[in-house]
Motif scaffolding. Structure first.
Motif, PDB file in Angstrom:
ATOM      1  N   PRO A 104       0.766  -1.204   0.114  1.00 38.33           N
ATOM      2  CA  PRO A 104       0.013  -0.037   0.113  1.00 38.33           C
ATOM      3  C   PRO A 104       0.793   1.338  -0.038  1.00 38.33           C
ATOM      4  O   PRO A 104       0.338   2.151  -0.518  1.00 38.33           O
ATOM      5  CB  PRO A 104      -0.853   0.003   1.159  1.00 38.33           C
ATOM      6  CG  PRO A 104      -0.126  -1.038   2.045  1.00 38.33           C
ATOM      7  CD  PRO A 104       0.573  -2.125   1.157  1.00 38.33           C
ATOM      8  N   SER A 127      -1.071  10.159   2.416  1.00 31.38           N
ATOM      9  CA  SER A 127      -1.090   8.928   1.682  1.00 31.38           C
ATOM     10  C   SER A 127      -0.532   7.823   2.628  1.00 31.38           C
ATOM     11  O   SER A 127       0.264   8.272   3.762  1.00 31.38           O
ATOM     12  CB  SER A 127      -0.317   9.206   0.701  1.00 31.38           C
ATOM     13  OG  SER A 127       1.153   9.103   0.953  1.00 31.38           O
ATOM     14  N   TRP A 128      -0.604   6.786   2.492  1.00 33.58           N
ATOM     15  CA  TRP A 128      -0.174   5.566   3.154  1.00 33.58           C
ATOM     16  C   TRP A 128       1.401   5.786   3.330  1.00 33.58           C
ATOM     17  O   TRP A 128       1.832   5.607   4.386  1.00 33.58           O
ATOM     18  CB  TRP A 128      -0.512   4.269   2.736  1.00 33.58           C
ATOM     19  CG  TRP A 128       0.081   3.154   3.498  1.00 33.58           C
ATOM     20  CD1 TRP A 128       1.106   2.440   3.716  1.00 33.58           C
ATOM     21  CD2 TRP A 128      -0.641   2.446   4.557  1.00 33.58           C
ATOM     22  NE1 TRP A 128       1.339   1.371   4.370  1.00 33.58           N
ATOM     23  CE2 TRP A 128       0.176   1.336   5.252  1.00 33.58           C
ATOM     24  CE3 TRP A 128      -1.825   2.653   5.310  1.00 33.58           C
ATOM     25  CZ2 TRP A 128      -0.236   0.690   6.371  1.00 33.58           C
ATOM     26  CZ3 TRP A 128      -2.337   1.856   6.282  1.00 33.58           C
ATOM     27  CH2 TRP A 128      -1.523   1.098   6.752  1.00 33.58           C
ATOM     28  N   SER A 175       0.060   3.923  -2.995  1.00 33.42           N
ATOM     29  CA  SER A 175      -0.641   5.400  -2.588  1.00 33.42           C
ATOM     30  C   SER A 175       0.064   6.368  -3.211  1.00 33.42           C
ATOM     31  O   SER A 175      -0.433   7.508  -3.165  1.00 33.42           O
ATOM     32  CB  SER A 175      -0.072   5.252  -1.001  1.00 33.42           C
ATOM     33  OG  SER A 175       1.198   5.619  -0.810  1.00 33.42           O
TER      34      SER A 175
END
Length: 385
Positions: free
Chosen positions: A354, A371-372, A358
């Motif tokens: 992720p 964002s992640w 992201s």
């Protein structure tokens, strides 16, 4: 004292500890942070923090590890009581979270070795280079493939244990890193126009200093010499009681500082020689530097060497960041080391998925506006460390 594995030599330990400290924080993060914070003044503040504060913490962490002969969780529990084990676990967890996005950036470094070799980056046009970089990191598959290749290298080194894995690898990789770094520094400082970069980097301008400068210098110090993530505690636990810890810690800190200084000498004069902005931020490495290499004779060769250097630094650091987690499961739960290595690296890579996505297909997914990838970075570096 148990039959705990130990370093085969003082040189091997110092190279491994230096390999932990020397990583993307020195060669990727330090030059652009210096550029963003005014150059020479930031360099002096950073060095003062490293020698006046960082060295003491490195000594303390190594002594805790050596005294307990255990991983960070076990070391804090044994020396301070059961309640202290949570402190050790926080360090282990922090390193794990850092690696989840670190492996993504390391994959970019591997990819750029190929990009340099293929001529894909043979242009001085910043917009084209920015488009190449953003197009690559936003793709779904390619960045994850390179991250997986990098993680496989980490597994290979960690599976060998302390003597045959970490120590043996660092005895080769760290001297090679210094040779490549010095080669690039010599090329950078001899470029036409590099003098302006040397003045910016080596002559302090105190008018550029504010509270933010000190905050950035402290953050850089923690990230650069692996403070607060349990690495030095774990590496210290493999030391014999005969080892002179303050002397070894000083050597590690001086080597780490030398690499940071050389990284600045390698990048900042080259950026000025190309007429580019030293405060370009994280993109300095992947967008600005390829333009510098494209403008110099034999630029493709030096570009390949640079990203190889960056990949080696990332590998030695990633290995050290994950070792506390490996040691925790081996020490506390008596699980076979190879099984732990594969399990920990698999979970870490899964968290990296992720982080990578992201920047592309999951770019719209935000947590607290981040964002992640940025969330993991902010959580680890700004809070947990």
């Amino acid at each position: 004292m148990t039959g705990r594995e130990q370093w085969g030599s003082r040189f091997g330990f110092i190279m491994a500890a230096a390999g932990s400290a020397v990583g993307l924080g020195n060669i990727w993060r330090f030059p652009y942070t210096t550029g963003e914070n005014g150059g020479g003044a930031f360099l002096l503040i950073y060095l003062a923090i490293i020698l006046g504060f960082g060295l003491a913490v490195v000594i303390a962490e190594m002594l805790i590890g050596r005294a307990a002969q255990k991983n960070p969780v076990g070391a804090f529990r044994e020396l301070g009581g059961k309640g202290w084990s949570a402190v050790g676990f926080m360090g282990v967890l922090t390193g794990f979270i850092i690696t989840s996005f670190y492996v993504v950036v390391a994959g970019w470094c591997l990819a750029y070795i190929g990009f340099m070799a293929s001529g894909k980056l043979a242009t001085t046009d910043a917009a084209t280079l920015q488009g190449t970089f953003e197009g690559f990191i936003s793709a779904s598959g390619a960045p994850l493939v390179y991250a997986a290749v990098f993680m496989a290298l980490v597994v290979l080194v960690l599976s060998g244990g302390i003597g045959k894995g970490i120590e043996r690898a660092n005895k080769v990789l760290m001297p090679l890193l210094f040779v490549l770094l010095i080669l690039l520094v010599l090329r950078a400082v001899t470029l036409p126009g590099a003098e302006a970069g040397l003045r910016f980097y080596l002559i302090p301008d105190w008018s550029q200093v504010n509270l933010g400068t000190f905050r950035e210098a402290v953050a850089q110090a923690f990230f650069s010499i692996s403070l607060g993530m349990g690495t030095m505690i774990t590496y210290g636990s493999y030391l014999s009681l005969k080892e002179n810890v303050p002397s070894s810690a000083l050597t590690v800190v001086l080597l780490d500082s030398a690499v940071a200084i050389l990284a600045g000498l390698m990048i900042i004069p080259a950026v000025f020689a190309a007429g580019l902005n030293p405060s370009a931020g994280p993109g300095l490495t992947f967008i600005t530097l390829p333009a510098v290499f494209a403008a110099m004779p034999a630029g493709a060769f030096f570009g390949i060497v640079f990203f190889l250097l960056l990949s080696i630094a990332a590998l030695t650091s990633a290995v050290s960041i994950l070792e506390p987690m490996i040691a925790y499961f081996v020490d506390e739960h008596r699980i076979n080391r190879r099984k732990v290595v594969f399990g920990v690296c698999a979970v870490c890579f899964a968290l990296g998925v992720p982080a990578s996505l992201s920047l592309g297909m999951m770019a719209g997914f935000k947590i607290f506006g981040l964002s992640w990838f940025d969330l993991m970075d902010t959580l680890a570096n700004n809070f947990m460390l």
